[in-house]
Design a protein around this motif. Sequence first.
Motif, PDB file in Angstrom:
ATOM      1  N   ASN A   1      -7.405   2.011  -5.597  1.00  0.00           N
ATOM      2  CA  ASN A   1      -6.733   2.281  -6.864  1.00  0.00           C
ATOM      3  C   ASN A   1      -5.987   3.604  -6.796  1.00  0.00           C
ATOM      4  N   ASN A   2      -4.946   3.720  -7.609  1.00  0.00           N
ATOM      5  CA  ASN A   2      -4.118   4.920  -7.597  1.00  0.00           C
ATOM      6  C   ASN A   2      -4.917   6.145  -8.054  1.00  0.00           C
TER       7      ASN A   2
ATOM      8  N   PRO B   1      -3.798   9.356  -9.782  1.00  0.00           N
ATOM      9  CA  PRO B   1      -2.682  10.092 -10.388  1.00  0.00           C
ATOM     10  C   PRO B   1      -2.775  11.598 -10.198  1.00  0.00           C
TER      11      PRO B   1
ATOM     12  N   THR C   1       0.807  -1.212   0.000  1.00  0.00           N
ATOM     13  CA  THR C   1       0.000   0.000   0.000  1.00  0.00           C
ATOM     14  C   THR C   1       0.843   1.266   0.000  1.00  0.00           C
TER      15      THR C   1
ATOM     16  N   SER D   1       6.462  -3.079 -10.948  1.00  0.00           N
ATOM     17  CA  SER D   1       5.215  -2.351 -10.746  1.00  0.00           C
ATOM     18  C   SER D   1       4.190  -3.382 -10.326  1.00  0.00           C
TER      19      SER D   1
ATOM     20  N   PRO E   1      -3.375   4.218  -1.800  1.00  0.00           N
ATOM     21  CA  PRO E   1      -3.163   3.517  -3.064  1.00  0.00           C
ATOM     22  C   PRO E   1      -2.300   2.274  -2.889  1.00  0.00           C
TER      23      PRO E   1
ATOM     24  N   ILE F   1       2.096   0.104  -8.314  1.00  0.00           N
ATOM     25  CA  ILE F   1       3.019   1.090  -7.774  1.00  0.00           C
ATOM     26  C   ILE F   1       4.441   0.745  -8.205  1.00  0.00           C
TER      27      ILE F   1
ATOM     28  N   SER G   1       0.876  -4.857  -7.432  1.00  0.00           N
ATOM     29  CA  SER G   1      -0.172  -4.626  -6.447  1.00  0.00           C
ATOM     30  C   SER G   1      -0.318  -5.884  -5.621  1.00  0.00           C
TER      31      SER G   1
ATOM     32  N   SER H   1      -1.240  10.713  -4.388  1.00  0.00           N
ATOM     33  CA  SER H   1      -2.581  10.211  -4.134  1.00  0.00           C
ATOM     34  C   SER H   1      -3.041  10.453  -2.712  1.00  0.00           C
TER      35      SER H   1
ATOM     36  N   GLN I   1       0.307   3.536  -1.267  1.00  0.00           N
ATOM     37  CA  GLN I   1       1.310   4.474  -1.798  1.00  0.00           C
ATOM     38  C   GLN I   1       0.838   5.786  -1.383  1.00  0.00           C
TER      39      GLN I   1
ATOM     40  N   SER J   1      -9.751  -1.168  -4.328  1.00  0.00           N
ATOM     41  CA  SER J   1      -9.130  -2.196  -5.156  1.00  0.00           C
ATOM     42  C   SER J   1      -9.994  -3.453  -5.143  1.00  0.00           C
TER      43      SER J   1
END
Length: 454
Positions: free
Chosen positions: A382-383, A385, A144, A434, A417, A421, A436, A148, A145, A397
Amino acid sequence: MKKPLLLLTFAAALAVVFQTQAQNVPMPEDGAGTNDPPTPAEIEAAWQTHLAILATNRTRFAPWLAKPMTLPNGQPANQASVDALTRTNLLLLAEAFSISRQETLQAATNSGTPTELIFPNGERAILSSFVDGHPVWNMDDSLTQAVSIATAAVWPGGAAGFNLTGSNTPVGMWETGTPRLTHNEFQGRVVQRDGASEMSSHATAVASVLGAGGVYNLVIGGVTNVQAAKGMSYAAPVWANDTIDDMAEMAEEAATNGLRISNHSYSARCGWLASGTNWFWFGDTNVSQTVDWKFGAYTPEAYSIDTNVFISRTYLPVWTPGNSRNEGPPAQPTNHFYVLPGTNVGYWITGVTRSIDGDAGGYDAIHPQGNAKNTLTVGAVNNLPGGYIGATNVIMSSFSPFGPTDDGRIKPDVVAPGVNIPMATTNSNTAFQSASARVLPPRPSPDRSTCLIS
């Protein structure tokens, strides 16, 4: 509505009392009707009378006055004495956790239970405890980011104006393995504190989310991402540990090194696990044939976390809720392995239907450590941006679970997020991934009877 009036009335009464008593204080004579100043003896007598009146007032109002804090041994409580007592209690707690760990290992020896399982896809499960003779295994969870969740706002140049980098604030990290300490993104700031040496891509990724320096610009999907893997606290020391004896190590770090915050992206394995082309189920058939009892449960692991935080007073562990929402075979019944308690043998089960984790809505699917009361449990969305705009652009998610806990509390506490990532990984000092959570495997073939988990 009457409380302010009562307080004003009480204050007015006190003023009258003090005024009346002040009028009763005999003033020194001025030299038999002259303007001569009072003598030292007269001043002293007036002062003693005043002190006597104050003592009387203190006695009368003592029941309403705050009492000085004392420690359990009766000594006055101040910052130094309270800190010293906290350190002592944390070290005693760490010793108790270590003893409990040794008891778990002894129980494993007595029952023939391995202390570690390695699944076909390389994932590791570490023995955490036994509950009613049934082993509980810790495994890695999803990640978990900064835009965001507005972390960028507190960085230098951010809108909040705090200019924070984390440079003087160590962040603890417990994982089932150790990160690649030499990765260029870590700039020598990630250190392994407990001597663990089993390198893990998951631990490397988590350390990256916490403290990667943002050394590289990465091209992702044809788009250049500036400082793509920059961590939340990108200049902080990251103190890495593995999950073996985690509770004792957490207490020791808080006691001896003043650790204030740590991250834990692992939890007790619950329900279904997809590994390679196989499905495994971690429930206890003595409790239920269809649902794993550990979802939403307040287990010894959750209690241990709460005890750590309660005694330390200034330490906050951040925990994953797991990633089990809607996890399970796409068709039921599905042939699968049942991890037999007390062994490293998965028995091949055919023709048995078990519930998808969280059932249809994904509720009551929080893993045990995420059910602790004194920890911060963070789910994955979800991210974003462009950053947070409003509630409608925050999308959960597909894998992060919902509560409530079995005792009715709302979990997770917050979300961040956790999908796609950019993170450092173990392949080299310049390697990235990258990621999840998981990719569901194909349905396993039904041509086996048992599976020995290494």
